[in-house]
Design a protein around this motif. Structure first.
Motif, short mmCIF file in Angstrom:
data_model
loop_
_atom_site.label_atom_id
_atom_site.label_comp_id
_atom_site.label_asym_id
_atom_site.label_seq_id
_atom_site.Cartn_x
_atom_site.Cartn_y
_atom_site.Cartn_z
N ASP A 80 0.81 -1.22 0.00
CA ASP A 80 0.00 0.00 0.00
C ASP A 80 0.84 1.27 0.00
O ASP A 80 1.98 1.28 0.46
N VAL A 81 0.23 2.32 -0.50
CA VAL A 81 0.78 3.66 -0.33
C VAL A 81 -0.31 4.52 0.30
O VAL A 81 -1.50 4.30 0.05
N PRO A 82 0.08 5.46 1.15
CA PRO A 82 1.45 5.87 1.47
C PRO A 82 2.14 4.89 2.42
O PRO A 82 1.48 4.21 3.21
N SER A 83 3.45 4.86 2.35
CA SER A 83 4.22 3.91 3.15
C SER A 83 4.32 4.33 4.61
O SER A 83 4.71 3.52 5.46
N ASN A 84 3.95 5.56 4.93
CA ASN A 84 4.05 6.03 6.32
C ASN A 84 2.77 5.81 7.11
O ASN A 84 2.66 6.27 8.24
N ILE A 85 1.83 5.06 6.54
CA ILE A 85 0.52 4.92 7.19
C ILE A 85 0.63 4.29 8.58
O ILE A 85 -0.01 4.72 9.53
N GLY A 86 1.48 3.26 8.73
CA GLY A 86 1.59 2.58 10.02
C GLY A 86 2.08 3.50 11.13
O GLY A 86 1.50 3.53 12.22
N GLU A 87 3.12 4.26 10.86
CA GLU A 87 3.68 5.13 11.90
C GLU A 87 2.70 6.23 12.28
O GLU A 87 2.61 6.62 13.46
N VAL A 88 1.93 6.72 11.31
CA VAL A 88 0.95 7.77 11.62
C VAL A 88 -0.20 7.20 12.44
O VAL A 88 -0.68 7.83 13.38
N LEU A 89 -0.64 6.00 12.11
CA LEU A 89 -1.71 5.37 12.89
C LEU A 89 -1.26 5.17 14.34
O LEU A 89 -2.00 5.47 15.28
N LEU A 90 -0.06 4.67 14.53
CA LEU A 90 0.45 4.47 15.89
C LEU A 90 0.57 5.79 16.64
O LEU A 90 0.24 5.87 17.83
N ALA A 91 1.00 6.83 15.96
CA ALA A 91 1.14 8.14 16.60
C ALA A 91 -0.21 8.72 17.01
O ALA A 91 -0.28 9.57 17.91
N ASN A 92 -1.28 8.23 16.38
CA ASN A 92 -2.63 8.70 16.71
C ASN A 92 -3.39 7.72 17.62
O ASN A 92 -4.61 7.80 17.72
N GLY A 93 -2.65 6.84 18.28
CA GLY A 93 -3.25 6.01 19.31
C GLY A 93 -3.76 4.66 18.88
O GLY A 93 -4.34 3.92 19.70
N PHE A 94 -3.59 4.29 17.62
CA PHE A 94 -4.04 2.97 17.17
C PHE A 94 -3.15 1.88 17.77
O PHE A 94 -1.97 2.10 18.04
N LYS A 95 -3.74 0.71 17.94
CA LYS A 95 -3.01 -0.45 18.44
C LYS A 95 -2.68 -1.37 17.27
O LYS A 95 -3.57 -1.75 16.50
N GLN A 96 -1.41 -1.73 17.13
CA GLN A 96 -0.99 -2.60 16.04
C GLN A 96 -1.25 -4.06 16.40
O GLN A 96 -0.84 -4.54 17.45
N GLU A 97 -1.94 -4.76 15.50
CA GLU A 97 -2.18 -6.18 15.68
C GLU A 97 -1.04 -6.99 15.06
O GLU A 97 -0.18 -6.44 14.34
N GLU A 98 -1.03 -8.27 15.29
CA GLU A 98 0.01 -9.12 14.71
C GLU A 98 -0.15 -9.16 13.20
O GLU A 98 -1.25 -9.28 12.68
N SER A 99 0.96 -9.08 12.50
CA SER A 99 0.93 -9.14 11.04
C SER A 99 0.64 -10.57 10.58
O SER A 99 0.94 -11.55 11.27
N GLU A 100 0.01 -10.66 9.41
CA GLU A 100 -0.29 -11.95 8.80
C GLU A 100 0.18 -11.94 7.35
O GLU A 100 0.47 -10.88 6.79
N SER A 101 0.25 -13.10 6.75
CA SER A 101 0.67 -13.23 5.36
C SER A 101 -0.56 -13.30 4.47
O SER A 101 -1.40 -14.20 4.62
N PHE A 102 -0.68 -12.34 3.55
CA PHE A 102 -1.74 -12.39 2.55
C PHE A 102 -1.27 -13.33 1.46
O PHE A 102 -0.30 -13.04 0.76
N MET A 103 -1.94 -14.47 1.34
CA MET A 103 -1.49 -15.54 0.46
C MET A 103 -2.57 -15.87 -0.56
O MET A 103 -3.77 -15.79 -0.27
N VAL A 104 -2.13 -16.24 -1.75
CA VAL A 104 -3.04 -16.49 -2.87
C VAL A 104 -2.72 -17.84 -3.50
O VAL A 104 -1.55 -18.19 -3.70
N LEU A 105 -3.78 -18.58 -3.81
CA LEU A 105 -3.66 -19.87 -4.50
C LEU A 105 -4.31 -19.75 -5.87
O LEU A 105 -5.47 -19.33 -5.98
N GLU A 106 -3.56 -20.10 -6.92
CA GLU A 106 -4.14 -20.22 -8.25
C GLU A 106 -4.87 -21.55 -8.32
O GLU A 106 -4.25 -22.61 -8.33
N LEU A 107 -6.20 -21.48 -8.39
CA LEU A 107 -6.98 -22.70 -8.25
C LEU A 107 -6.79 -23.66 -9.41
O LEU A 107 -6.93 -24.88 -9.25
#
Length: 255
Positions: A80-107
């Motif tokens: 995603d862009v902008p790349s600074n979204i995470g740091e701005v969300l944290l600075a505004n009090g958001f809580k970061q959840e555990e990251s996950e892997s977005f995975m895709v299967l070609e059926l």
């Protein structure tokens, strides 16, 4: 698989075009969001704007949801862009959840694996969907009432959009998962995929995974997607799922 092309398709068909059952979809030139009827369950689905506007847009969304007394998640992908979204969300009090892997299967490339359909119960009514959610609550904790209402409304008003499965042992729900379809989107999604601790290691997760892969193929989906935890990732990787991005959720501060 061209991962950049797949991600672009996913943004267009899934993040911008979302089901709005039990709530409403709202979009402008900057983002797409789902506004739930319940206090929990709202989220920012897609966004794209100049980095210089990140702070002001984050504050606009906080004010929007605060005014409605709603909690919300801002879900981000590593592409995603902008790349600074995470740091701005944290600075505004958001809580970061555990990251996950977005995975895709070609059926088209997925190998069929056998599964015992007799062990699987497809649930369609309020009692069965409540059983599916009860598993999620036991595994993850927290308030899943919004998810119950979302799945119930989705099943009632667009039954072809979701298949919900439960594994019962001695009449108690021990594993649940669901499969979603979004109109003409080439993507189907697998969600839930959770087993209560006492019944792990018995193959129930793989059972429902194989069931959903088979159903997605039979219904003509091109891709199957999952947000895989570290626990799920090696299991789905064996079935051919590939990591396309890393996804991280940020939950809004309590007011």
């Amino acid at each position: 698989m061209n991962k950049a092309d797949v991600m672009q398709e996913y943004n267009e068909f899934e993040r911008k075009l979302i089901n709005s059952f039990n709530g409403a979809k709202e979009s402008d030139s900057n983002l797409t969001k789902f506004v739930s009827k319940d206090r929990h369950g709202s989220y920012i689905s897609f966004f794209n704007f100049d980095e210089s506007r990140t702070e002001s847009i984050v504050r606009e969304q906080l004010a929007y949801f605060d005014e409605r007394n709603l909690c919300f998640e801002w879900k981000t992908y590593s592409t995603d862009v902008p790349s600074n979204i995470g740091e701005v969300l944290l600075a505004n009090g958001f809580k970061q959840e555990e990251s996950e892997s977005f995975m895709v299967l070609e059926l088209a490339k997925a190998v069929d694996e056998p599964f015992d359909d007799l062990l699987i119960t497809e649930v369609t009514d309020s009692k069965g969907i409540r059983d599916a959610i009860r598993v999620q609550e036991q595994v993850w904790g927290g308030d899943f009432e919004w998810q119950y209402h979302y799945l119930l409304n989705l099943k009632q008003y667009s039954p072809e959009s979701v298949s919900i499965y439960v594994v019962y042992v001695d009449n108690l729900p021990v594993t649940s998962a669901w499969l979603t379809f979004n109109g003409s989107s080439p993507f189907a999604g697998i969600w839930g995929g959770s087993t209560v601790k006492e019944h792990r290691g018995k193959g129930f997760y793989s059972l429902l995974l194989n069931k959903r892969i088979a159903e997605a193929k039979s219904r003509g989906a091109k891709y199957l997607i999952i947000d895989a935890s570290d626990m799920s990732k090696p299991i789905v990787a064996k079935r051919g799922f590939e990591v396309v991005a890393i996804t991280t959720g940020y939950t809004s501060p309590s007011r």
